[in-house]
Motif scaffolding. Sequence first.
Motif, PDB file in Angstrom:
ATOM      1  N   ALA A 252       0.836  -1.210   0.000  1.00  0.00           N
ATOM      2  CA  ALA A 252       0.000   0.000   0.000  1.00  0.00           C
ATOM      3  C   ALA A 252       0.864   1.251   0.000  1.00  0.00           C
ATOM      4  N   SER A 253       0.386   2.320  -0.664  1.00  0.00           N
ATOM      5  CA  SER A 253       1.054   3.606  -0.409  1.00  0.00           C
ATOM      6  C   SER A 253       0.143   4.445   0.451  1.00  0.00           C
ATOM      7  N   VAL A 254       0.712   4.918   1.523  1.00  0.00           N
ATOM      8  CA  VAL A 254      -0.046   5.639   2.529  1.00  0.00           C
ATOM      9  C   VAL A 254       0.363   7.110   2.502  1.00  0.00           C
ATOM     10  N   ILE A 255      -0.638   7.989   2.470  1.00  0.00           N
ATOM     11  CA  ILE A 255      -0.385   9.423   2.632  1.00  0.00           C
ATOM     12  C   ILE A 255      -0.883   9.776   4.024  1.00  0.00           C
ATOM     13  N   ALA A 256      -0.038  10.402   4.831  1.00  0.00           N
ATOM     14  CA  ALA A 256      -0.437  10.782   6.184  1.00  0.00           C
ATOM     15  C   ALA A 256      -0.354  12.296   6.305  1.00  0.00           C
ATOM     16  N   VAL A 257      -1.473  12.932   6.630  1.00  0.00           N
ATOM     17  CA  VAL A 257      -1.441  14.398   6.742  1.00  0.00           C
ATOM     18  C   VAL A 257      -1.672  14.824   8.184  1.00  0.00           C
ATOM     19  N   ASP A 258      -1.119  15.993   8.506  1.00  0.00           N
ATOM     20  CA  ASP A 258      -1.403  16.631   9.789  1.00  0.00           C
ATOM     21  C   ASP A 258      -1.280  18.130   9.591  1.00  0.00           C
ATOM     22  N   ALA A 259      -2.049  18.893  10.371  1.00  0.00           N
ATOM     23  CA  ALA A 259      -1.991  20.353  10.271  1.00  0.00           C
ATOM     24  C   ALA A 259      -0.872  20.920  11.146  1.00  0.00           C
ATOM     25  N   SER A 260      -0.225  20.067  11.935  1.00  0.00           N
ATOM     26  CA  SER A 260       0.845  20.531  12.825  1.00  0.00           C
ATOM     27  C   SER A 260       2.208  20.104  12.288  1.00  0.00           C
ATOM     28  N   THR A 261       3.072  21.106  12.027  1.00  0.00           N
ATOM     29  CA  THR A 261       4.426  20.792  11.539  1.00  0.00           C
ATOM     30  C   THR A 261       5.197  20.000  12.591  1.00  0.00           C
ATOM     31  N   ALA A 262       4.989  20.346  13.860  1.00  0.00           N
ATOM     32  CA  ALA A 262       5.715  19.668  14.943  1.00  0.00           C
ATOM     33  C   ALA A 262       5.310  18.192  15.002  1.00  0.00           C
TER      34      ALA A 262
END
Length: 295
Positions: free
Chosen positions: A140-150
């Motif tokens: 699988a290719s997984v894209i993981a997003v978050d709004a926090s750079t930290a």
Amino acid sequence: MTSPKTIQSTLLAASAQLKNDDAKLEAQLFLQYALKVNHAWLIAHENDALQPNIHAEFEALLNRRLHGEPMAYILGCREFYGLELMVTPDTLIPRPDTETLVEAVLGKIPLHENDEIRILDLGTGTGAIALAIAKHRPQASVIAVDASTAALEIARKNAENLNIVNVQFVLSHWFDNLDNENNNVNQFDVIVSNPPYIEQNDAHLTQGDLRFEPLSALVSGVDGLDDIRQIINNCLIHLKPQGWLMLEHGYNQAELVTDLMAQTGLTNLETIRDIAGNNRVTIGKNPLIVSTHWD
Ligand code: GLN
């Protein structure tokens, strides 16, 4: 003259101070951390005397705990789905409840599948969900997003430490930055998320570990559903035909989440209980059989 402090006497004194159900285990973990040894070593050396510098380090860890700081932040790590994850106050502490969500996703992705499977994890935090899925489904290719750079920094380090290469990390508030891209490359077989879902006036926020965790990862408006609504309302253009949306939610939110999913047109709705028996995950499917893209 006071007798030297041994491992055993130090653990007994600390357990008495901590008073909680896991007091003995927590004291042992602090001492293992200060001594850089494992559990077996500690138990086999109960009568050893402790060096003053080690004792001082132990006391510092113990004091943080006595002030209520979560174990995961003091030790800087937490195990999730068999993965050792680095954890900081910039990230939510991964919880066993969320393993139910990982199980649900893995259940929808065949182990041996030749086509590329694309998965999106919204609000990845430590990367827990994305990394657990990526590890168990290497195709699988997984894209993981978050709004926090930290938080993304920590998630990237976790991927590196665990040698997991099939996750790509993207700075984005939910779908926002994906929307700027070509939709064709941003359609997913599974969209998964453990978003914030606690009501803003919930009394639990002033108790236990939650006091130390990032509010942005916990709280979502008056009824706790602001972010869940946003995700559900925008999921369809990012789901492949027959793709799944799988969301973690509060123990009392299953009905509302099911209604929201139904309103947006998702089908095959189902709620799954966590290991404590609470309704914890609700899933729904994009009913489209063929792509609507003119390509
Ligand atoms: N499951 C967490 C709790 O209730 C909340 C995490 C979240 O809002 N996603 O402690």
